[in-house]
Design a protein around this motif. Structure first.
Motif, PDB file in Angstrom:
ATOM      1  N   LYS A  72       0.849  -1.183   0.000  1.00 13.10           N
ATOM      2  CA  LYS A  72       0.000   0.000   0.000  1.00 13.10           C
ATOM      3  C   LYS A  72       0.885   1.235   0.000  1.00 13.10           C
ATOM      4  N   ASN A  73       0.560   2.176  -0.894  1.00 11.28           N
ATOM      5  CA  ASN A  73       1.367   3.379  -1.020  1.00 11.28           C
ATOM      6  C   ASN A  73       0.419   4.546  -1.298  1.00 11.28           C
ATOM      7  N   GLY A  74       0.784   5.730  -0.865  1.00  8.92           N
ATOM      8  CA  GLY A  74      -0.025   6.916  -1.111  1.00  8.92           C
ATOM      9  C   GLY A  74       0.780   7.983  -1.825  1.00  8.92           C
ATOM     10  N   HIS A  75       0.061   8.889  -2.504  1.00 11.93           N
ATOM     11  CA  HIS A  75       0.734   9.962  -3.236  1.00 11.93           C
ATOM     12  C   HIS A  75      -0.145  11.208  -3.201  1.00 11.93           C
ATOM     13  N   ARG A  76       0.478  12.363  -2.970  1.00  8.84           N
ATOM     14  CA  ARG A  76      -0.210  13.654  -3.070  1.00  8.84           C
ATOM     15  C   ARG A  76       0.566  14.521  -4.033  1.00  8.84           C
ATOM     16  N   GLN A  77      -0.087  14.897  -5.136  1.00 11.91           N
ATOM     17  CA  GLN A  77       0.562  15.674  -6.187  1.00 11.91           C
ATOM     18  C   GLN A  77       0.765  17.122  -5.736  1.00 11.91           C
ATOM     19  N   ALA A  78       1.933  17.675  -6.015  1.00 12.60           N
ATOM     20  CA  ALA A  78       2.219  19.081  -5.728  1.00 12.60           C
ATOM     21  C   ALA A  78       1.590  19.934  -6.821  1.00 12.60           C
ATOM     22  N   LEU A  79       0.736  20.880  -6.440  1.00 13.93           N
ATOM     23  CA  LEU A  79      -0.012  21.702  -7.386  1.00 13.93           C
ATOM     24  C   LEU A  79       0.240  23.184  -7.148  1.00 13.93           C
ATOM     25  N   THR A  80      -0.072  23.971  -8.155  1.00 14.05           N
ATOM     26  CA  THR A  80      -0.037  25.425  -8.056  1.00 14.05           C
ATOM     27  C   THR A  80      -1.372  25.959  -8.559  1.00 14.05           C
ATOM     28  N   LYS A  81      -1.985  26.830  -7.776  1.00 11.66           N
ATOM     29  CA  LYS A  81      -3.230  27.483  -8.186  1.00 11.66           C
ATOM     30  C   LYS A  81      -2.864  28.792  -8.878  1.00 11.66           C
ATOM     31  N   VAL A  82      -3.324  28.952 -10.128  1.00 17.01           N
ATOM     32  CA  VAL A  82      -2.959  30.090 -10.960  1.00 17.01           C
ATOM     33  C   VAL A  82      -4.223  30.830 -11.375  1.00 17.01           C
ATOM     34  N   LYS A  83      -4.202  32.159 -11.283  1.00 13.82           N
ATOM     35  CA  LYS A  83      -5.320  32.993 -11.734  1.00 13.82           C
ATOM     36  C   LYS A  83      -4.940  33.637 -13.055  1.00 13.82           C
ATOM     37  N   ILE A  84      -5.809  33.491 -14.060  1.00 15.10           N
ATOM     38  CA  ILE A  84      -5.561  34.058 -15.382  1.00 15.10           C
ATOM     39  C   ILE A  84      -5.977  35.530 -15.364  1.00 15.10           C
ATOM     40  N   ASP A  85      -5.023  36.402 -15.646  1.00 12.02           N
ATOM     41  CA  ASP A  85      -5.283  37.840 -15.611  1.00 12.02           C
ATOM     42  C   ASP A  85      -5.715  38.385 -16.959  1.00 12.02           C
ATOM     43  N   ALA A  86      -5.003  38.036 -18.033  1.00 13.56           N
ATOM     44  CA  ALA A  86      -5.305  38.599 -19.339  1.00 13.56           C
ATOM     45  C   ALA A  86      -4.878  37.652 -20.445  1.00 13.56           C
ATOM     46  N   ILE A  87      -5.603  37.728 -21.560  1.00 17.70           N
ATOM     47  CA  ILE A  87      -5.239  36.999 -22.769  1.00 17.70           C
ATOM     48  C   ILE A  87      -4.915  38.019 -23.828  1.00 17.70           C
ATOM     49  N   VAL A  88      -3.666  38.019 -24.287  1.00 16.10           N
ATOM     50  CA  VAL A  88      -3.220  38.980 -25.295  1.00 16.10           C
ATOM     51  C   VAL A  88      -3.141  38.252 -26.629  1.00 16.10           C
TER      52      VAL A  88
END
Length: 103
Positions: free
Chosen positions: A86-102
């Motif tokens: 038995k093994n467990g894993h937690r993925q490292a994530l980054t929450k990103v906010k989209i400011d503008a689309i050029v």
């Protein structure tokens, strides 16, 4: 207006003001990011498709937080052999906010 952009090897459909979770990105909180690998831009029905990317298009974003995803349990077993792992894993994530689309 939306765009399909490649971030950390994955493709995301993003709009302004949207918050997305990506694989862990390098940078501090509130750091500004610019993603240049824009594959498609839709501006009120006018679609621009890149080959492979759209020239002059970019997506500006801000890092909101670094966090870990939900725990995923990996369970291996071979029947009648007494083998269990038995093994467990937690993925490292980054929450990103989209400011503008050029485009």
């Amino acid at each position: 207006m939306y765009a399909i952009v490649e971030i950390a090897g994955q493709q995301f459909k993003v709009e302004e003001g949207q918050e997305i979770f990506t694989n862990r990105l390098a940078g501090d909180l509130d750091a500004a990011l610019v993603f240049d690998k824009v594959l498609l831009v839709d501006n009120a029905g006018a679609i621009s498709v890149g080959a492979p990317t759209v020239n002059g298009a970019s997506v500006k974003a801000t890092i909101v937080e670094h966090l870990k995803g939900e725990k995923v349990i990996v369970f291996r077993k071979k029947r009648r052999k007494g083998y269990e792992k038995k093994n467990g894993h937690r993925q490292a994530l980054t929450k990103v906010k989209i400011d503008a689309i050029v485009a």
